[in-house]
Write an enzyme that holds these catalytic residues in place. Structure first.
Site, short mmCIF file in Angstrom:
data_model
loop_
_atom_site.label_atom_id
_atom_site.label_comp_id
_atom_site.label_asym_id
_atom_site.label_seq_id
_atom_site.Cartn_x
_atom_site.Cartn_y
_atom_site.Cartn_z
CG HIS A 171 52.71 -86.92 -28.76
ND1 HIS A 171 51.68 -85.83 -29.07
CD2 HIS A 171 52.40 -88.02 -28.07
CE1 HIS A 171 50.69 -86.50 -27.99
NE2 HIS A 171 51.35 -86.74 -27.60
CD GLU A 203 48.87 -88.02 -29.81
OE1 GLU A 203 49.35 -88.31 -29.02
OE2 GLU A 203 48.53 -87.26 -29.77
NE ARG A 228 53.43 -81.58 -21.84
CZ ARG A 228 53.03 -82.77 -21.12
NH1 ARG A 228 52.39 -83.29 -22.37
NH2 ARG A 228 53.07 -83.08 -20.43
#
Ligand code: BG6
Length: 273
Positions: free
Chosen positions: A145, A247, A54
């Site tokens: 991302h 992203e 994450r």
């Protein structure tokens, strides 16, 4: 944070700056530009390989979001959940690779090789390439991302997207046109901008981050805001104030890569001010 073993991490260096890649997902988890961290990594991120990381720059392949390109309801494909290997290493450059195997063929019945090259100079460049080793065309979507660290979400704006058509994922893919040349984030945002410009910006009070991309036509803007932050086990409730995901990817339509062909796209991040 669930920590990584030291043999899972590869760092590169260039004149007072450094960047670190985790082999799990080839996720770039840190970029310290002259000592100042530019990427967001959640304090609750799990770095032991049991789930995607994450924060940093996870690689999304071969399916952005949930969709028909893989036989799984897993979001954002499998590349971010697999252990990559180092194929080349220099002081300021590292190249990682991932090859299809029995596990990937169950989800995606193709042979392929992925490469991620990270080069640190005053800028940080990330080049992603896909080589089709199958006899049939390879269909995929792909995205870097990137989680950017911000001092305060209230003080930043995102530039470069005015006039772009976007799909708002929070409103069931309606198509809108971005009206703002400086997008402020004051609530949950999850948008896919189609055919975005190759230069995007995050303006903060003391600096501007530029994202220059090549062959990634689309851009996703994401911040989970309050409720979604609380729902994510690997993200602290208040961390939405410290990050924004901008992203670049090829996600509006898929890439169809002929047999034996190679596809390459990249982003270069730079800091001004
Ligand atoms: C973004 C998507 O790219 O990633 C969002 O547009 C998604 O819809 C977000 O919620 C985070 O995804 P994940 O799978 O890492 O929680």
């Amino acid at each position: 944070m669930v920590l990584a073993g030291q043999d899972e991490l590869v760092s590169v260096f260039h004149s007072g700056s450094s960047a670190t890649v985790h082999l799990h997902g080839a996720t770039l988890i840190s970029w310290k530009h002259h000592g100042e961290e530019q990427l967001f990594l959640s304090k609750k991120a799990v770095l032991n390989g049991s789930k995607p990381i994450r924060g940093g720059i996870p690689v999304v392949f071969p399916q952005f979001g949930v969709g028909p390109l893989i036989k799984s309801s897993q979001q954002h494909g499998f590349a971010r959940s697999m252990r990559w290997t180092v194929s080349e290493r220099k002081e300021n450059k590292v190249k990682l690779q991932l090859r299809s195997d029995e596990q990937t063929r169950l989800l995606y019945p193709f042979d392929f090789e992925l490469h991620l090259a990270v080069t640190l100079e005053d800028n940080l460049s990330v080049e992603f390439s896909v080589h089709n080793l199958s006899a049939a065309p390879l269909e995929f979507t792909a995205l870097l991302h990137t989680y950017f660290r911000v001092e305060s979400i209230a003080d930043i704006s995102v530039g470069g997207l005015a006039g772009c058509v976007y799909r708002d994922k929070l409103r069931d893919s309606s198509k809108d046109v971005e009206a703002s040349s400086e997008i402020k984030i004051a609530g949950e945002v999850d948008r896919v901008y189609l055919d975005a410009p190759t230069s995007l910006f995050i303006h903060a009070p003391k600096k501007t981050v530029k994202i220059a991309s090549s062959n990634f036509p689309d851009a996703v803007l994401w911040n989970p805001w309050i409720e979604k932050s609380k729902a994510m086990a690997d993200f602290d409730d208040e961390e939405y104030k410290e990050m924004v995901c901008l992203e670049v990817g090829h996600v509006g339509r898929s890439v169809i890569l002929p047999a034996s062909a190679q596809w390459t796209a990249s982003q270069t991040l730079s800091i001004a001010g």
